[in-house]
Design an enzyme around this catalytic site. Structure first.
Site, PDB file in Angstrom:
ATOM      1  N   LYS A 116      16.824  -4.751 -32.136  1.00  0.00           N
ATOM      2  CA  LYS A 116      16.385  -3.372 -32.351  1.00  0.00           C
ATOM      3  C   LYS A 116      17.540  -2.442 -32.681  1.00  0.00           C
ATOM      4  O   LYS A 116      17.373  -1.483 -33.435  1.00  0.00           O
ATOM      5  CB  LYS A 116      15.640  -2.849 -31.121  1.00  0.00           C
ATOM      6  N   LYS A 202       8.322 -12.379 -36.866  1.00  0.00           N
ATOM      7  CA  LYS A 202       7.242 -12.003 -35.955  1.00  0.00           C
ATOM      8  C   LYS A 202       6.351 -10.918 -36.573  1.00  0.00           C
ATOM      9  O   LYS A 202       6.864 -10.010 -37.234  1.00  0.00           O
ATOM     10  CB  LYS A 202       7.899 -11.458 -34.678  1.00  0.00           C
ATOM     11  N   LYS A 205       4.712  -4.119 -35.295  1.00  0.00           N
ATOM     12  CA  LYS A 205       4.293  -2.766 -35.675  1.00  0.00           C
ATOM     13  C   LYS A 205       5.291  -2.122 -36.623  1.00  0.00           C
ATOM     14  O   LYS A 205       4.949  -1.250 -37.402  1.00  0.00           O
ATOM     15  CB  LYS A 205       4.225  -1.872 -34.432  1.00  0.00           C
TER      16      LYS A 205
HETATM   17  P1  AMP Z   1       4.662  -4.102 -27.812  1.00  0.00           P
HETATM   18  O1  AMP Z   1       3.843  -3.746 -28.977  1.00  0.00           O
HETATM   19  O2  AMP Z   1       6.064  -4.476 -28.164  1.00  0.00           O
HETATM   20  O3  AMP Z   1       4.574  -3.133 -26.684  1.00  0.00           O
HETATM   21  O4  AMP Z   1       4.030  -5.459 -27.250  1.00  0.00           O
HETATM   22  C1  AMP Z   1       2.903  -5.506 -26.405  1.00  0.00           C
HETATM   23  C2  AMP Z   1       2.575  -6.929 -26.048  1.00  0.00           C
HETATM   24  O5  AMP Z   1       2.215  -7.652 -27.233  1.00  0.00           O
HETATM   25  C3  AMP Z   1       3.738  -7.707 -25.420  1.00  0.00           C
HETATM   26  O6  AMP Z   1       3.237  -8.550 -24.386  1.00  0.00           O
HETATM   27  C4  AMP Z   1       4.274  -8.531 -26.556  1.00  0.00           C
HETATM   28  O7  AMP Z   1       4.882  -9.723 -26.120  1.00  0.00           O
HETATM   29  C5  AMP Z   1       2.999  -8.835 -27.337  1.00  0.00           C
HETATM   30  N1  AMP Z   1       3.302  -9.060 -28.762  1.00  0.00           N
HETATM   31  C6  AMP Z   1       3.877  -8.195 -29.618  1.00  0.00           C
HETATM   32  N2  AMP Z   1       4.008  -8.742 -30.851  1.00  0.00           N
HETATM   33  C7  AMP Z   1       3.488 -10.003 -30.754  1.00  0.00           C
HETATM   34  C8  AMP Z   1       3.318 -11.082 -31.675  1.00  0.00           C
HETATM   35  N3  AMP Z   1       3.700 -10.972 -32.956  1.00  0.00           N
HETATM   36  N4  AMP Z   1       2.747 -12.220 -31.223  1.00  0.00           N
HETATM   37  C9  AMP Z   1       2.340 -12.348 -29.936  1.00  0.00           C
HETATM   38  N5  AMP Z   1       2.472 -11.372 -29.011  1.00  0.00           N
HETATM   39  C10 AMP Z   1       3.038 -10.210 -29.406  1.00  0.00           C
END
Ligand code: AMP
Ligand code: TRP
Length: 338
Positions: A116, A202, A205
């Site tokens: 990041k 990956k 967002k």
């Molecule tokens: P975040 O959007 O970073 O707050 O992520 C929220 C949850 O979604 C966390 O548990 C992440 O590990 C999961 N997550 C985010 N991106 C992915 C992805 N591409 N595949 C699987 N899990 C994800």
């Protein structure tokens, strides 16, 4: 079993933009599946979001959107505790104590910070650097035993355990293990959903290409278009798991299919071996639409009912505060604070 006797689960999602299929398969659907078996606490982690600059007007809306998405996906605010992190000051207070427990060397190993912060590390916020300590605080403040997350959060769970162990060693009297060491709950399938444009990256967002991800708010036409244009390779679908491992785009699409239909990747390979991508993609789009369309509709409905969302978050905040207060109190006492 009364909620207070069940093992506790904690997880969080950042309000930093619309949620995607990775968030759903890797995390939120799992939150829903386990909410009856655990005392479940699900947080909207806005203090984590501001470790990188957020537009204040958008952030406010994004917080409500995550609440609406949680409920639309099936989290029941009566059974689970759903709340906003910044409304419980204990998260920031315990994080300060943990800032003094975690070691700089541990933080320096965090790959998410490196990704990041990018090349210009000197210009990253201090908050982004100590983000894992705040995450440890979230989890430990509720004495959570399990943490359902996507695969990318594994390292943050490891540092949380290190922090808990160090705190227990340094401050807890012999025989008392104050912070339980939390275990990650990572699903065997689709715990890392990849970009539709690049099977090695990956789904995220922050990817500038909208076509790289399926958002939970995509309507059926857009979803079909995104799956139709998803990157593939020129071969028919593989007939073994070994071959699949060497073909990242096929692996991603087949993993998504397996995740949504709750079956193993091996089963998906057996069903579709030798078929053309076009045929498989059309089945995958149908499957995704039948899973996500009810969620999208409910999400749109909930978004227009801000009074209801506010009320859920208020009640969730009260429940969270009740759970957090004794833990913070005892942590302060153990450290020698008043
Ligand atoms: P975040 O959007 O970073 O707050 O992520 C929220 C949850 O979604 C966390 O548990 C992440 O590990 C999961 N997550 C985010 N991106 C992915 C992805 N591409 N595949 C699987 N899990 C994800
Ligand atoms: N770091 C997590 C992410 O980016 C979000 C998060 C913050 C979290 N605090 C948490 C997840 C506590 C689980 C438990 O996805």
């Amino acid at each position: 079993m009364a909620a207070s006797e069940q093992p506790r689960v904690f997880s969080g999602v950042q309000p930093t933009g619309s949620l995607h299929l990775g968030n759903y398969l890797g995390a939120i659907r799992n939150f829903v599946d386990i909410q009856d078996d655990y005392d479940a606490v699900y947080c909207i982690v806005d203090l984590h979001a501001i470790t990188v600059w957020q537009d204040p007007v958008e952030l406010k809306q994004n917080i409500l959107d995550v609440a609406a998405a949680y409920l639309a996906c099936g989290i029941d605010p009566k059974r689970s505790t759903v709340f906003v992190q910044s409304e419980i000051s204990g998260h920031a207070e315990l994080a300060w104590i943990l800032n003094c427990v975690a070691r700089i060397g541990w933080l320096n190993r965090m790959t998410q910070f490196k990704e990041k912060a990018g090349k210009n590390r000197e210009n990253a916020s201090v908050g982004l650097y100590v983000y894992p300590n705040l995450m440890a605080s979230d989890i430990l403040l509720y004495h959570a035993n399990f943490v359902p997350v996507g695969d990318d959060q594994k390292q943050h769970l490891e540092i949380t355990r290190d922090i808990a162990q160090r705190f227990n060693n340094d401050f807890t009297p012999e025989g008392e293990e104050f912070f339980p060491l939390p275990e990650p709950l990572i699903l065997p399938v689709a715990s890392r959903v990849m970009s539709l444009r690049d099977g090695q990256k990956k789904m995220s967002k922050s990817d500038p290409s909208d076509m790289s991800r399926i958002d939970l708010i995509d309507d059926p036409d857009l979803l079909r278009k995104k799956i139709g244009k998803a990157k593939t390779d020129p071969l028919p679908l593989p007939d073994s798991r070994e071959e699949l491992e060497t073909r990242p785009e096929a692996l991603n699409l087949m993993s998504i299919y397996s995740g949504v239909s709750r079956q193993s990747v091996e089963q998906t390979v057996a069903e579709h071996a030798g078929r053309q991508f076009s045929d498989f993609k059309s089945k995958l789009a149908d499957l995704l639409i039948s899973e996500l369309e009810p969620i999208r509709k409910e999400f749109i409905r909930l978004k227009t009912d801000q009074a209801f969302l506010d009320q859920c978050l208020r009640e969730g905040g009260d429940k969270a505060a009740e759970r957090a207060a004794p833990v913070l109190g005892r942590a302060k006492e153990l450290v020698g604070l008043r």
